[in-house]
Scaffold this active site. Structure first.
Site, PDB file in Angstrom:
ATOM      1  N   ASN A   1       0.863  -1.184   0.000  1.00 51.23           N
ATOM      2  CA  ASN A   1       0.000   0.000   0.000  1.00 51.23           C
ATOM      3  C   ASN A   1       0.902   1.236   0.000  1.00 51.23           C
ATOM      4  O   ASN A   1       1.451   1.607   1.035  1.00 51.23           O
ATOM      5  CB  ASN A   1      -0.893  -0.046   1.263  1.00 51.23           C
ATOM      6  CG  ASN A   1      -1.758   1.195   1.397  1.00 51.23           C
ATOM      7  OD1 ASN A   1      -1.858   2.006   0.475  1.00 51.23           O
ATOM      8  ND2 ASN A   1      -2.384   1.338   2.559  1.00 51.23           N
TER       9      ASN A   1
ATOM     10  N   LYS B   1       0.066   4.195  -0.316  1.00 54.38           N
ATOM     11  CA  LYS B   1      -0.639   5.370   0.241  1.00 54.38           C
ATOM     12  C   LYS B   1      -0.445   6.570  -0.700  1.00 54.38           C
ATOM     13  O   LYS B   1      -0.462   6.406  -1.908  1.00 54.38           O
ATOM     14  CB  LYS B   1      -0.175   5.650   1.666  1.00 54.38           C
ATOM     15  CG  LYS B   1      -0.309   4.402   2.556  1.00 54.38           C
ATOM     16  CD  LYS B   1      -0.134   4.667   4.019  1.00 54.38           C
ATOM     17  CE  LYS B   1      -0.289   3.351   4.786  1.00 54.38           C
ATOM     18  NZ  LYS B   1      -0.267   3.513   6.226  1.00 54.38           N
TER      19      LYS B   1
ATOM     20  N   HIS C   1      -9.728   1.162   4.770  1.00 52.99           N
ATOM     21  CA  HIS C   1      -8.459   1.362   5.469  1.00 52.99           C
ATOM     22  C   HIS C   1      -8.686   2.339   6.629  1.00 52.99           C
ATOM     23  O   HIS C   1      -9.489   3.268   6.505  1.00 52.99           O
ATOM     24  CB  HIS C   1      -7.393   1.907   4.496  1.00 52.99           C
ATOM     25  CG  HIS C   1      -6.030   1.920   5.105  1.00 52.99           C
ATOM     26  ND1 HIS C   1      -5.620   2.932   5.945  1.00 52.99           N
ATOM     27  CD2 HIS C   1      -5.015   1.031   5.043  1.00 52.99           C
ATOM     28  CE1 HIS C   1      -4.395   2.652   6.366  1.00 52.99           C
ATOM     29  NE2 HIS C   1      -4.002   1.508   5.836  1.00 52.99           N
TER      30      HIS C   1
ATOM     31  N   GLU D   1      -7.095   4.790   7.666  1.00 54.13           N
ATOM     32  CA  GLU D   1      -6.891   6.212   7.337  1.00 54.13           C
ATOM     33  C   GLU D   1      -8.108   6.768   6.609  1.00 54.13           C
ATOM     34  O   GLU D   1      -8.472   7.931   6.781  1.00 54.13           O
ATOM     35  CB  GLU D   1      -5.603   6.373   6.503  1.00 54.13           C
ATOM     36  CG  GLU D   1      -4.375   6.196   7.390  1.00 54.13           C
ATOM     37  CD  GLU D   1      -3.149   5.624   6.695  1.00 54.13           C
ATOM     38  OE1 GLU D   1      -3.081   5.625   5.459  1.00 54.13           O
ATOM     39  OE2 GLU D   1      -2.249   5.155   7.422  1.00 54.13           O
TER      40      GLU D   1
ATOM     41  N   GLU E   1      -5.749  -4.852  10.780  1.00 52.42           N
ATOM     42  CA  GLU E   1      -4.720  -3.832  10.970  1.00 52.42           C
ATOM     43  C   GLU E   1      -5.014  -3.043  12.239  1.00 52.42           C
ATOM     44  O   GLU E   1      -5.790  -2.078  12.206  1.00 52.42           O
ATOM     45  CB  GLU E   1      -4.720  -2.861   9.783  1.00 52.42           C
ATOM     46  CG  GLU E   1      -4.380  -3.495   8.467  1.00 52.42           C
ATOM     47  CD  GLU E   1      -3.770  -2.466   7.521  1.00 52.42           C
ATOM     48  OE1 GLU E   1      -2.592  -2.610   7.184  1.00 52.42           O
ATOM     49  OE2 GLU E   1      -4.468  -1.506   7.163  1.00 52.42           O
TER      50      GLU E   1
ATOM     51  N   GLY F   1       2.205   2.280  10.946  1.00 48.61           N
ATOM     52  CA  GLY F   1       3.176   3.353  10.778  1.00 48.61           C
ATOM     53  C   GLY F   1       3.878   3.762  12.062  1.00 48.61           C
ATOM     54  O   GLY F   1       4.510   4.815  12.126  1.00 48.61           O
TER      55      GLY F   1
ATOM     56  N   SER G   1       3.154  -1.963  10.564  1.00 52.69           N
ATOM     57  CA  SER G   1       4.603  -1.988  10.792  1.00 52.69           C
ATOM     58  C   SER G   1       5.261  -3.314  10.403  1.00 52.69           C
ATOM     59  O   SER G   1       6.184  -3.782  11.078  1.00 52.69           O
ATOM     60  CB  SER G   1       4.924  -1.624  12.251  1.00 52.69           C
ATOM     61  OG  SER G   1       4.472  -0.309  12.534  1.00 52.69           O
TER      62      SER G   1
HETATM   63  P1  PGA Z   1       2.573   0.436   7.825  1.00 56.70           P
HETATM   64  O1  PGA Z   1       1.120   0.642   7.137  1.00 56.70           O
HETATM   65  O2  PGA Z   1       3.150  -0.822   7.240  1.00 56.70           O
HETATM   66  O3  PGA Z   1       3.348   1.662   7.453  1.00 56.70           O
HETATM   67  O4  PGA Z   1       2.341   0.311   9.292  1.00 56.70           O
HETATM   68  C1  PGA Z   1       0.258  -0.437   6.939  1.00 56.70           C
HETATM   69  C2  PGA Z   1      -1.038   0.049   6.356  1.00 56.70           C
HETATM   70  O5  PGA Z   1      -1.473   1.161   6.679  1.00 56.70           O
HETATM   71  O6  PGA Z   1      -1.681  -0.664   5.564  1.00 56.70           O
END
Ligand code: PGA
Length: 246
Positions: A8, A10, A91, A93, A163, A169, A209
């Site tokens: 992803n 983003k 997601h 976000e 998640e 993140g 992460s």
């Molecule tokens: P990350 O993001 O690997 O940076 O923690 C995962 C995601 O948001 O799908």
């Protein structure tokens, strides 16, 4: 089935040139690895320029109406026409920054299940919910509402990505025993809601992460069917290392 690794990207990188460079480094770096199914999810604006036969592609979101006066939206049917294979929906976000609800996500899932696209439904609790011991309550609510009215005959195409929001993140990846517990919980939920055969067919991913050091603990110890990778997927060397380490 090979583990499913979804990158992803983003809202990265900034330019098409950088996106092309990132894609070609990744594709050439993993060309001899056939240990997994890898899907790249770039921003919408780069998708049609990047899509080619060397790797699978996905989108990070979609809209549930086909076309019309919906300024700023990209429909599932448009993505289907681009030869996208997967679409991430719900997601965290999108939920927190863009106020997407379980009801919006449910409409997106239904639209995707009527198309050739494979939806990747993201669910997960935030830190506060977790500290208050509400993880399972939140997951049930998300699963019930997002999967509401979806028939057993169609649902087995859905991929579910667990998640935990506090792990996204942050570098604070979740402990594998806890993830395994959530995996069993989701599988049991799916058995009760649909049946054992359907539950067995639905792939469950972990995201939050994930990197080249911890990926195998999720795939092996937590028995996940794959991972959703954010930060580590936009650093080509790290992503190649991650794929090769599976
Ligand atoms: P990350 O993001 O690997 O940076 O923690 C995962 C995601 O948001 O799908």
């Amino acid at each position: 089935m090979k583990p499913l690794i979804i990158a992803n990207w983003k809202c990265n990188p900034l330019t098409l040139r950088e996106a092309q460079d990132l894609l070609s480094s990744v594709v050439s770096g993993i060309k001899d690895s056939d240990n997994s199914e890898i899907v790249i999810c770039p921003p919408f604006c780069f998708l049609s320029s990047l899509i080619n036969d060397s790797i699978l592609f996905g989108a990070q979101n979609c809209y549930f109406e086909d076309k019309g006066a919906y300024t700023g939206e990209v429909s599932a049917l448009m993505l289907e026409d681009l030869d996208c294979k997967y679409v991430i929906v719900g997601h965290s976000e999108r939920r927190s920054l863009f106020k997407e609800t379980n009801q919006d996500i449910n409409l997106k899932l239904k639209k995707l299940l009527d198309s050739s696209l494979i939806p990747v439904l993201c669910i997960g609790e935030n830190r506060e919910d977790r500290e208050q011991g509400k993880t399972f309550e939140i997951l049930i609510e998300q699963l019930e509402e997002c999967l509401s009215g979806i028939l057993k005959e169609k649902v087995n195409k859905v991929v579910i990505a667990y998640e935990p929001i506090w792990a996204i993140g942050t570098g604070k990846n979740a402990e594998t025993e806890k993830i395994e517990e959530v995996r069993s919980f989701i599988k049991d939920f799916l058995i009760k809601k649909f049946d054992k055969d359907t539950s067995d067919k639905i792939r469950i991913l972990y995201g939050g992460s994930v990197d080249s050091n911890n990926i195998n603990s999720y795939l092996k110890e937590a028995k996940m069917d794959g991972v959703l990778v954010g930060g580590a997927s936009i650093k080509s060397e790290e992503f190649i290392k991650l794929v090769k380490s599976i």
